[in-house]
Design an enzyme around this catalytic site. Structure first.
Site, PDB file in Angstrom:
ATOM      1  N   LYS A  74      15.302  -5.505   4.908  1.00  0.00           N
ATOM      2  CA  LYS A  74      15.618  -4.651   5.704  1.00  0.00           C
ATOM      3  C   LYS A  74      17.076  -4.587   6.329  1.00  0.00           C
ATOM      4  O   LYS A  74      17.903  -3.524   6.524  1.00  0.00           O
ATOM      5  CB  LYS A  74      14.634  -4.488   6.895  1.00  0.00           C
ATOM      6  CG  LYS A  74      13.419  -4.057   6.440  1.00  0.00           C
ATOM      7  CD  LYS A  74      12.301  -4.011   7.698  1.00  0.00           C
ATOM      8  CE  LYS A  74      10.817  -3.557   7.152  1.00  0.00           C
ATOM      9  NZ  LYS A  74       9.958  -3.181   8.342  1.00  0.00           N
TER      10      LYS A  74
ATOM     11  N   LEU B 186       0.910  -1.256  -0.047  1.00  0.00           N
ATOM     12  CA  LEU B 186       0.163   0.015  -0.007  1.00  0.00           C
ATOM     13  C   LEU B 186       0.788   1.305   0.202  1.00  0.00           C
ATOM     14  O   LEU B 186       0.240   2.456   0.001  1.00  0.00           O
ATOM     15  CB  LEU B 186      -1.020   0.015   1.118  1.00  0.00           C
ATOM     16  CG  LEU B 186      -2.062  -0.897   0.984  1.00  0.00           C
ATOM     17  CD1 LEU B 186      -2.533  -0.832   2.524  1.00  0.00           C
ATOM     18  CD2 LEU B 186      -2.886  -0.901   0.188  1.00  0.00           C
TER      19      LEU B 186
ATOM     20  N   GLY C 182      13.647 -10.640  13.879  1.00  0.00           N
ATOM     21  CA  GLY C 182      14.369 -10.264  12.622  1.00  0.00           C
ATOM     22  C   GLY C 182      13.966  -8.810  12.535  1.00  0.00           C
ATOM     23  O   GLY C 182      14.023  -7.895  13.383  1.00  0.00           O
ATOM     24  N   GLY C 183      14.206  -8.597  11.304  1.00  0.00           N
ATOM     25  CA  GLY C 183      14.278  -7.078  10.941  1.00  0.00           C
ATOM     26  C   GLY C 183      13.001  -6.075  11.519  1.00  0.00           C
ATOM     27  O   GLY C 183      13.057  -5.114  11.890  1.00  0.00           O
TER      28      GLY C 183
END
Length: 283
Positions: free
Chosen positions: A67, A17, A130-131
């Protein structure tokens, strides 16, 4: 006057989006821009980013699973990106990419301003290392929480995140098997991708994690957040919040880094919430 180019990189990313959000921000602020979604597998990311820069790219957002790779490509990451070890916003400056991470600021702003939560003195359970988790953990600490417990399928990644945050008195890692022994929390944050399979059993978490104040927050939204939010409601969490507000707020932070003005987020959030049935995941 040429239109400045921006993009969001991810894999997959067609559902994002972010192009619509930044188009709305541009209209709102009177800034002309071209913002597209670029699918790049991890092994293709460096080359794709170089092509984007050669074509005049001025800035980019970065989502899963890129990322941490974006952090490695940043010539001068911000302090919050350095602590996180992950970058979600890139700014082109003097022929180099400067990396920042607006995820945590976006989450805290959504929770405190949109939902009216006071994070000070709260005990937090962070699911994932994680990221996504790395992006929000520093901001939650800055918001005044008292303790953060990090749980991840890979204990080594949880330990690494705790070490990176550098606050052993406030941040600890625990095993998944220990969840029943951790007590209760005022904030439970899902920073995993477990909900992407839409498996209702993916979040069979102990009810003892919940108290009368618990807010359960999924950094994903739409279909990806259904399983976790269903658990939150069945566990009678006081709040069950998806990642849509965080998405809009972190986008506004990125927009401000690129253009020097922070757009109003409520109109964009309200419009997207009205389209809730078509939302897929938080990027």
């Amino acid at each position: 006057m040429p239109v400045s180019r921006y993009a969001v990189f991810g894999h997959p990313v067609a559902h994002s989006l972010s192009p619509a959000i930044h188009a709305d921000f541009g209209k709102q602020t009177g800034i002309a821009l071209d913002y597209t979604a670029i699918d790049a597998a991890p092994e293709e990311f460096t080359a794709a980013l170089e092509r984007f820069a050669a074509d005049g790219g001025k800035g980019a957002n970065v989502t899963l699973p890129l990322k941490e790779a974006a952090f490695a490509l940043s010539a001068s990451p911000s302090d919050r990106a350095r602590v996180a070890g992950a970058v979600n916003t890139l700014v082109r400056n003097d022929g180099q990419w400067q990396g920042d991470n607006t995820d945590g600021a976006g989450l805290v702003r959504d929770l405190t301003e949109r939902h009216g939560l006071d994070l000070r003195g709260r005990r937090v359970l962070l699911l994932g290392a994680g990221g996504a988790a790395r992006g929000v953990a520093p901001a939650l600490l800055e918001a005044g929480i008292t303790e953060m417990v990090v749980v991840n399928r890979s204990p080594e990644r949880a330990d690494a995140l705790c070490d990176a945050l550098g606050e052993p008195g406030r941040v600890v890692s625990r095993y998944l098997e220990d969840l029943r022994e951790l007590g209760d929390f005022e904030l439970i944050v899902n920073a995993t991708a477990a909900g992407r399979d839409r498996d209702a059993g993916a979040f069979a978490l102990p009810l003892g994690l919940v108290n009368s104040l618990t807010a359960a927050v999924d950094l994903n939204y739409g279909a990806t957040a259904i399983a976790f939010l269903a658990w939150a409601r069945s566990a009678q969490c006081r709040y069950a919040i998806d990642g849509l507000g965080m998405l809009v707020e972190q986008a506004a932070e990125s927009f401000a880094l690129w253009h020097g003005v922070r757009p109003q987020t409520d109109p964009v959030y309200d419009a997207l919430r009205a389209r809730d049935a078509v939302l897929v995941s938080a990027d």
